[in-house]
Design a protein around this motif. Structure first.
Motif, PDB file in Angstrom:
ATOM      1  N   TYR A  68      11.259  24.026 -10.659  1.00 39.62           N
ATOM      2  CA  TYR A  68       9.871  24.402 -10.437  1.00 39.62           C
ATOM      3  C   TYR A  68       9.881  25.614  -9.528  1.00 39.62           C
ATOM      4  O   TYR A  68      10.509  25.597  -8.453  1.00 39.62           O
ATOM      5  CB  TYR A  68       9.075  23.262  -9.793  1.00 39.62           C
ATOM      6  CG  TYR A  68       7.641  23.622  -9.475  1.00 39.62           C
ATOM      7  CD1 TYR A  68       6.632  23.411 -10.399  1.00 39.62           C
ATOM      8  CD2 TYR A  68       7.305  24.179  -8.230  1.00 39.62           C
ATOM      9  CE1 TYR A  68       5.316  23.748 -10.106  1.00 39.62           C
ATOM     10  CE2 TYR A  68       5.995  24.511  -7.930  1.00 39.62           C
ATOM     11  CZ  TYR A  68       5.008  24.299  -8.875  1.00 39.62           C
ATOM     12  OH  TYR A  68       3.701  24.642  -8.587  1.00 39.62           O
ATOM     13  N   HIS A  82       5.194  18.670  -1.674  1.00 40.63           N
ATOM     14  CA  HIS A  82       6.013  18.420  -2.860  1.00 40.63           C
ATOM     15  C   HIS A  82       6.855  17.154  -2.701  1.00 40.63           C
ATOM     16  O   HIS A  82       7.215  16.518  -3.703  1.00 40.63           O
ATOM     17  CB  HIS A  82       6.925  19.609  -3.145  1.00 40.63           C
ATOM     18  CG  HIS A  82       6.200  20.787  -3.743  1.00 40.63           C
ATOM     19  ND1 HIS A  82       5.199  20.648  -4.686  1.00 40.63           N
ATOM     20  CD2 HIS A  82       6.361  22.129  -3.552  1.00 40.63           C
ATOM     21  CE1 HIS A  82       4.765  21.848  -5.041  1.00 40.63           C
ATOM     22  NE2 HIS A  82       5.435  22.758  -4.362  1.00 40.63           N
ATOM     23  N   GLU A  85       4.456  14.664  -4.033  1.00 41.03           N
ATOM     24  CA  GLU A  85       3.858  14.864  -5.352  1.00 41.03           C
ATOM     25  C   GLU A  85       4.849  15.055  -6.491  1.00 41.03           C
ATOM     26  O   GLU A  85       4.515  14.807  -7.654  1.00 41.03           O
ATOM     27  CB  GLU A  85       2.930  16.085  -5.300  1.00 41.03           C
ATOM     28  CG  GLU A  85       1.765  15.911  -4.329  1.00 41.03           C
ATOM     29  CD  GLU A  85       1.073  17.230  -4.029  1.00 41.03           C
ATOM     30  OE1 GLU A  85       1.506  18.258  -4.581  1.00 41.03           O
ATOM     31  OE2 GLU A  85       0.105  17.224  -3.235  1.00 41.03           O
ATOM     32  N   LYS A  86       6.059  15.525  -6.210  1.00 38.11           N
ATOM     33  CA  LYS A  86       7.038  15.798  -7.264  1.00 38.11           C
ATOM     34  C   LYS A  86       8.325  15.050  -6.937  1.00 38.11           C
ATOM     35  O   LYS A  86       8.920  15.253  -5.872  1.00 38.11           O
ATOM     36  CB  LYS A  86       7.312  17.308  -7.385  1.00 38.11           C
ATOM     37  CG  LYS A  86       6.074  18.130  -7.737  1.00 38.11           C
ATOM     38  CD  LYS A  86       6.418  19.596  -7.945  1.00 38.11           C
ATOM     39  CE  LYS A  86       5.169  20.437  -8.175  1.00 38.11           C
ATOM     40  NZ  LYS A  86       4.437  20.041  -9.388  1.00 38.11           N
TER      41      LYS A  86
END
Length: 279
Positions: A68, A82, A85-86
Motif C-alpha cells: 500500500y 494503519h 485499519e489494515k
C-alpha cells in the motif's frame, strides 16, 4: 553514466531486523524501515511526524506480496491509524526530508508516481483502493521530485523490495544473450539469465499439456500463471503475455516444456551451445 553511491544505515535499536534509518550522501531524503511490531516505539522519533510518503509491505489473501503506497503530512500519526485499519502489512518504509522541504503537493506528486511505477513493474499487488491523484506543481518542483523518487527507488530496492524494478528490460537484451528452447506440445520459448534468476520472455509459448509425472508443485505453478493470465490460450497455443521471472533455468525449462528438465542443458543460444557450456 552511473556513479558509485555511499549509503549510511543506522540500526536504531542495535537489531538488524528492527528499526533502521537509511540515507544517501549529499541527499536531503531520509528513509526509515520499521517492522509493524515496532511502530508504537517510534514516538521517540519526532521527525517521523513530518510530511512524507510510505509503503506498507505484506502479503494479500492469496499469499502474494502486496503493498500500500500512501502519503501524509504527519506520517507517524497515519501509521498508528494503519495499525488499527489494515492488517495485511508487517513492515513499512517511510521517506521524509531532513530539511523539511516537502510540502503536500510534493508528496502527492511522489505518491502518484510511485503508484504508477509499482503498477508498471507488476511485482507486488498494489492494494490502494483508488489511483492517487496527480497534483499540479511547477516544472522545477517536478524535476526535484523526480530526483527524489530516483533515490527513493534505489533505497527501497536496497532494503529488499524490488517494488519498482522491471523484471527485465528486454530493450537492453542483446541477441547474444538470448537463449532458446523448443519441445513437444507446442513449447517454443526464449529467455535470458538475469541477476535475479531466469526470465522467460513475453511472446514465448509453453507446452499445451504436461506429462503424467509432472509434479503437483509445478502443476500448481503452471495453473497459477494461467489463472492470473500471465499465460493465455490464443489460437490454441499457451502464450506468455508478460516476462516471467523464475528462480532458476531449470524451473523455467520445466514450466515451458511441461516435464522434468535440466535448464543448463535445455536452454541453448542461437548457435546451439547450451547454457552449461556458456557459463
Amino acid at each position: 553514466m552511473t556513479f558509485g553511491k555511499t549509503i549510511k544505515m543506522f540500526l536504531i535499536d542495535g537489531d538488524p531486523s528492527g528499526r533502521l534509518t537509511c540515507e544517501l550522501s549529499n541527499w536531503t531524503g531520509l528513509a526509515y524501515r520499521i517492522p509493524r511490531t515496532e511502530v508504537k516505539k517510534c514516538n521517540d522519533r519526532p521527525n517521523l511526524n513530518s510530511t512524507g510518503v510510505y509503503m506498507l509491505f505484506g502479503r494479500n489473501d492469496e499469499d502474494k506480496e502486496a503493498v500500500y503506497i500512501g502519503e501524509a503530512e504527519e506520517v507517524y500519526t497515519r501509521l498508528q491509524s494503519h495499525l488499527r485499519e489494515k492488517d495485511f502489512w508487517n513492515e513499512v518504509i517511510v521517506f521524509i526530508s531532513k530539511d523539511e522541504n516537502l510540502n503536500k503537493a510534493h508528496i502527492k506528486y511522489i505518491e502518484n508516481k510511485l503508484y504508477e511505477k509499482a503498477k508498471t513493474a507488476n511485482r507486488y499487488d498494489v492494494v490502494n483502493g483508488n489511483i492517487p491523484p496527480m497534483p499540479s506543481i511547477a516544472e522545477s518542483d517536478r524535476a526535484e521530485m523526480d530526483e527524489f523518487i530516483s533515490n527513493l527507488e534505489m533505497l527501497v530496492n536496497m532494503l529488499g523490495h524490488k517494488l519498482f524494478v522491471d523484471i527485465k528490460d528486454t530493450s537492453e537484451t542483446n541477441a547474444e544473450e538470448l537463449l532458446y528452447i523448443k519441445g513437444a506440445r507446442g513449447a517454443d520459448a526464449k529467455g535470458v539469465q538475469t541477476q535475479e534468476g531466469f526470465v522467460v520472455l513475453q511472446g514465448s509459448k509453453i507446452a499445451s499439456s504436461v506429462v503424467n509425472s509432472f509434479s503437483e508443485r509445478l502443476t500448481a505453478k503452471r495453473n497459477d500463471l494461467i489463472h492470473t493470465q500471465k499465460v493465455q490460450i490464443l489460437n490454441g497455443e499457451y502464450v506468455v503475455i508478460e516476462d516471467l521471472l523464475f528462480s532458476s533455468p531449470s524451473l523455467a525449462a520445466e514450466i515451458v516444456m511441461g516435464r522434468s528438465a535440466n535448464g543448463l542443458t535445455e536452454w541453448k543460444d542461437r548457435l546451439g551451445k547450451t547454457l552449461k557450456d556458456l557459463v
